[in-house]
Design an enzyme around this catalytic site. Structure first.
Site, PDB file in Angstrom:
ATOM      1  N   LYS A  35       0.880  -1.175   0.000  1.00  0.00           N
ATOM      2  CA  LYS A  35       0.000   0.000   0.000  1.00  0.00           C
ATOM      3  C   LYS A  35       0.912   1.217   0.000  1.00  0.00           C
ATOM      4  CE  LYS A  35      -2.010   3.447   2.501  1.00  0.00           C
ATOM      5  NZ  LYS A  35      -1.610   4.352   1.437  1.00  0.00           N
ATOM      6  N   GLY A  92       6.692   5.591   7.956  1.00  0.00           N
ATOM      7  CA  GLY A  92       5.984   6.866   7.824  1.00  0.00           C
ATOM      8  C   GLY A  92       6.030   7.651   9.118  1.00  0.00           C
ATOM      9  N   GLY A 141       2.134   5.507  12.516  1.00  0.00           N
ATOM     10  CA  GLY A 141       2.616   4.319  13.227  1.00  0.00           C
ATOM     11  C   GLY A 141       1.735   3.969  14.413  1.00  0.00           C
ATOM     12  N   GLU A 195       8.804   2.001  11.243  1.00  0.00           N
ATOM     13  CA  GLU A 195       9.964   2.857  10.949  1.00  0.00           C
ATOM     14  C   GLU A 195       9.444   4.264  10.782  1.00  0.00           C
ATOM     15  OE1 GLU A 195      11.882   0.942   7.657  1.00  0.00           O
ATOM     16  OE2 GLU A 195      11.896  -0.967   8.703  1.00  0.00           O
ATOM     17  N   CYS A 213      14.073  10.622   6.117  1.00  0.00           N
ATOM     18  CA  CYS A 213      13.825  10.174   7.488  1.00  0.00           C
ATOM     19  C   CYS A 213      15.087  10.332   8.316  1.00  0.00           C
ATOM     20  CB  CYS A 213      13.353   8.740   7.505  1.00  0.00           C
ATOM     21  SG  CYS A 213      14.447   7.630   6.640  1.00  0.00           S
ATOM     22  N   GLU A 233      10.136  17.060  14.398  1.00  0.00           N
ATOM     23  CA  GLU A 233      10.635  16.759  13.059  1.00  0.00           C
ATOM     24  C   GLU A 233      10.230  17.885  12.101  1.00  0.00           C
ATOM     25  OE1 GLU A 233       8.998  13.274  11.019  1.00  0.00           O
ATOM     26  OE2 GLU A 233      11.011  12.815  10.318  1.00  0.00           O
TER      27      GLU A 233
HETATM   28  P1  NAP Z   1       2.625   9.224   6.575  1.00  0.00           P
HETATM   29  O1  NAP Z   1       1.674  10.313   6.326  1.00  0.00           O
HETATM   30  O2  NAP Z   1       2.579   8.528   7.893  1.00  0.00           O
HETATM   31  O3  NAP Z   1       2.384   8.162   5.399  1.00  0.00           O
HETATM   32  C1  NAP Z   1       3.202   7.022   5.222  1.00  0.00           C
HETATM   33  C2  NAP Z   1       2.375   5.921   4.634  1.00  0.00           C
HETATM   34  O4  NAP Z   1       1.459   5.490   5.627  1.00  0.00           O
HETATM   35  C3  NAP Z   1       1.511   6.330   3.443  1.00  0.00           C
HETATM   36  O5  NAP Z   1       1.347   5.218   2.602  1.00  0.00           O
HETATM   37  C4  NAP Z   1       0.199   6.685   4.106  1.00  0.00           C
HETATM   38  O6  NAP Z   1      -0.899   6.601   3.257  1.00  0.00           O
HETATM   39  C5  NAP Z   1       0.130   5.635   5.175  1.00  0.00           C
HETATM   40  N1  NAP Z   1      -0.645   5.991   6.340  1.00  0.00           N
HETATM   41  C6  NAP Z   1      -0.524   7.090   7.113  1.00  0.00           C
HETATM   42  N2  NAP Z   1      -1.387   7.043   8.142  1.00  0.00           N
HETATM   43  C7  NAP Z   1      -2.074   5.870   7.996  1.00  0.00           C
HETATM   44  C8  NAP Z   1      -3.117   5.254   8.719  1.00  0.00           C
HETATM   45  N3  NAP Z   1      -3.660   5.822   9.809  1.00  0.00           N
HETATM   46  N4  NAP Z   1      -3.592   4.076   8.291  1.00  0.00           N
HETATM   47  C9  NAP Z   1      -3.070   3.495   7.191  1.00  0.00           C
HETATM   48  N5  NAP Z   1      -2.080   4.041   6.452  1.00  0.00           N
HETATM   49  C10 NAP Z   1      -1.586   5.210   6.854  1.00  0.00           C
HETATM   50  O7  NAP Z   1       4.116   9.679   6.366  1.00  0.00           O
HETATM   51  P2  NAP Z   1       4.688  10.469   5.111  1.00  0.00           P
HETATM   52  O8  NAP Z   1       4.346  11.906   5.245  1.00  0.00           O
HETATM   53  O9  NAP Z   1       4.317   9.765   3.863  1.00  0.00           O
HETATM   54  O10 NAP Z   1       6.230  10.245   5.303  1.00  0.00           O
HETATM   55  C11 NAP Z   1       7.011  11.108   6.081  1.00  0.00           C
HETATM   56  C12 NAP Z   1       7.298  10.507   7.427  1.00  0.00           C
HETATM   57  O11 NAP Z   1       7.839   9.208   7.249  1.00  0.00           O
HETATM   58  C13 NAP Z   1       8.323  11.277   8.190  1.00  0.00           C
HETATM   59  O12 NAP Z   1       7.940  11.329   9.535  1.00  0.00           O
HETATM   60  C14 NAP Z   1       9.577  10.445   8.019  1.00  0.00           C
HETATM   61  O13 NAP Z   1      10.516  10.629   9.017  1.00  0.00           O
HETATM   62  C15 NAP Z   1       9.023   9.078   8.021  1.00  0.00           C
HETATM   63  N6  NAP Z   1       9.935   8.143   7.384  1.00  0.00           N
HETATM   64  C16 NAP Z   1      10.613   7.258   8.181  1.00  0.00           C
HETATM   65  C17 NAP Z   1      11.517   6.379   7.615  1.00  0.00           C
HETATM   66  C18 NAP Z   1      12.298   5.422   8.476  1.00  0.00           C
HETATM   67  O14 NAP Z   1      12.931   4.543   7.905  1.00  0.00           O
HETATM   68  N7  NAP Z   1      12.283   5.530   9.787  1.00  0.00           N
HETATM   69  C19 NAP Z   1      11.719   6.381   6.231  1.00  0.00           C
HETATM   70  C20 NAP Z   1      10.997   7.290   5.447  1.00  0.00           C
HETATM   71  C21 NAP Z   1      10.108   8.162   6.045  1.00  0.00           C
HETATM   72  P3  NAP Z   1      -1.507   7.904   2.527  1.00  0.00           P
HETATM   73  O15 NAP Z   1      -0.408   8.490   1.743  1.00  0.00           O
HETATM   74  O16 NAP Z   1      -2.590   7.343   1.692  1.00  0.00           O
HETATM   75  O17 NAP Z   1      -1.980   8.815   3.624  1.00  0.00           O
END
Ligand code: NAP
Length: 456
Positions: free
Chosen positions: A153, A205, A210, A227, A261, A359
């Site tokens: 997804k 994400g 998470g 992550e 990230c 962040e």
């Molecule tokens: P995000 O909004 O949490 O989205 C990440 C993924 O999760 C997307 O596919 C999103 O879908 C999905 N998602 C979010 N909330 C969800 C929920 N309640 N139920 C099901 N799916 C959900 O994060 P982002 O803005 O894309 O990415 C940025 C964040 O990711 C930053 O905080 C960054 O630090 C972190 N990150 C961490 C790592 C690591 O390895 N630790 C690597 C990369 C990024 P939708 O797009 O459809 O909302």
């Protein structure tokens, strides 16, 4: 609808219809039905199919690079993600035989005792847009190689990525039910997890996302890899090569418009190097070219969404209002506006400011002078996050000693912002739990199964 608004100009770049609940359940059922036959293949057959899929993604790279610019704003001059994508998949393929090998405890006349590593079944991979190919392959490749089937997804910002990966893998001969790209809304994702659809879920994400996944999984005993976000520090010791430090740390802070990230979000510099460090950092950042990511001259593209840029503008403005000094001259970046955000370097910052605690995920970094290692370590640990920390010193024993005292997932000496597939990708505190890549990644994508066989 799942809609990708391009950060280039705010236009709709792609729209997809999410699966209904029934369609999503059917996709899970197909993945479940396909898993046993997939796991029955010889390991080398799964590896060959997965690596052929990876190679097919490489063949699409000329189309993928501008597509990424349209979807999430990364400048085309950086050439996409195939280097890291391929490096990670290749490494995981190379270590699979050893990492998945049974642990033989006894094979005597009387007993055979061993521990096998068996796949979980169906693995859900939830991936973010910021490095959409690399973050996805971290789990997709080892999960498939280990004998799981996978539902991917992907983020709404990068809807074409999962489609491309699925097509590449099908063209390589991976059966369609073994690796499925699915468009899911959040509620359907949570409902599937709560209904025990998956043996393992890997979510990459935000912290909020998470938490939602962890809550959906509560009581199901589904394995989770989470992550999440970071606020990664760099520390430049008094014996550091400061030129190398500033080049790498500033690149680590600004690359991908700061949307990494493990990007550098705060820097602590030994007092004696502080002024020179800031001066060189300001010179580097002042030379960036902010603009349309399709333009080959552009070094800094827009952020993925205008609201992300607004949040960083607010963090910066709040810090300046509280006494921080902004070093980058806005006159150098007339393109600033909407998703296009000028980079900024802040000094006179404190840990009372959000820019040093929350962040940013944008092209801003705060720099503070420190008097010694103890002060730097205390500041590095004064954070809700723990993904990576970058220590700059000529002395590896010192880097190790400092690293031992930092609450983090990865310690770097004299480098930053790199994901080594030979090491476990992991975090602590609000950065989440679990571990991807490396041998430990395979352990998380399988479960141990013990055999205690009495021969007679
Ligand atoms: P995000 O909004 O949490 O989205 C990440 C993924 O999760 C997307 O596919 C999103 O879908 C999905 N998602 C979010 N909330 C969800 C929920 N309640 N139920 C099901 N799916 C959900 O994060 P982002 O803005 O894309 O990415 C940025 C964040 O990711 C930053 O905080 C960054 O630090 C972190 N990150 C961490 C790592 C690591 O390895 N630790 C690597 C990369 C990024 P939708 O797009 O459809 O909302």
């Amino acid at each position: 609808m799942i809609t990708c608004i391009s950060p280039i100009d705010g236009s709709v770049y792609a729209e997809r219809t999410p699966l209904t609940s029934g369609q999503a359940q059917a996709a899970v059922a197909r993945a479940r039905d396909a898993q046993a036959a997939w796991a029955m293949l010889e390991l080398h057959e799964r590896i060959e199919l997965v690596m052929a899929g990876v190679a097919n993604v490489g063949r699409m790279n000329d189309e993928i690079v501008p597509e990424l610019a349209h979807q999430m704003g990364r400048p085309v001059r950086y050439g996409g993600e195939f280097g890291g994508f391929n490096e990670r998949a290749t490494h995981m393929a190379e270590i699979a035989q050893d990492a998945l090998a049974p642990i033989e405890v006894e094979d005597s006349v009387k007993f055979k005792r061993l521990i096998k590593r068996v796949p979980h079944g169906v693995v859900l991979v939830v991936a973010p847009w910021n490095y959409p190919y690399m973050t996805a392959i971290n789990t997709v490749a080892p999960a498939l190689i280990a004998g799981n089937t996978v539902l991917l997804k992907h983020a709404s910002q990068t809807p074409l990525v999962g489609e491309r990966m699925a097509q590449a893998f099908y063209d390589a001969g991976v059966p369609e039910d073994v690796f499925q790209n699915v468009f899911l809304d959040h509620q359907t994702t949570s409902d599937l997890i709560a209904a025990k659809s998956f043996g393992f879920v890997n979510f990459t994400g935000s912290v909020g996302g998470g938490k939602a996944i962890e809550q959906a999984a509560a009581g199901t005993f589904t394995g989770l890899g989470l992550e999440l976000g970071g606020k990664d520090p760099g520390y430049v010791c008094d014996d550091a090569d400061t030129d190398a430090a500033v080049d790498t740390l500033i690149d680590g802070a600004m690359f991908n418009a700061g949307q990494c990230c493990c990007g550098i979000e705060r820097i602590y510099v030994a007092e004696k190097h502080f002024d020179a460090f800031v001066e060189r950092a300001v010179a580097i950042v002042s030379a960036y070219k902010l603009g349309n990511p399709l333009d080959s001259e552009t070094t800094l593209g827009p952020m993925a969404q205008a609201r992300f840029a607004e949040a960083v503008r607010k963090q910066t403005a709040d810090a300046v209002a509280a006494g921080a000094k902004a070093h980058i001259d806005p006159a150098l970046f007339p393109e600033d506006g909407g998703a296009y955000l000028m980079p900024q370097i802040l000094t006179n910052v404190t840990h009372d400011m959000a820019v040093m605690r929350e962040e940013s995920f944008g092209p801003v970094v705060g720099i503070m002078p420190v008097k010694d290692d103890d002060e730097a370590i205390a500041l590095m640990n004064d954070s809700d996050y723990g993904l990576t920390a970058s220590v700059w010193t000529a002395d590896t024993a010192r880097a190790m000693a400092i690293g031992d005292r930092i609450e983090t997932g990865t310690v770097f000496q004299n480098r930053a912002d790199y994901l080594d597939p030979g090491l476990c990708w992991t975090g602590c505190k609000d950065t989440g739990r679990g571990g991807g890549l490396s041998e430990i990644g395979y352990h998380n994508l399988t479960r141990p199964k013990s055999y205690h066989l009495k021969k007679a």
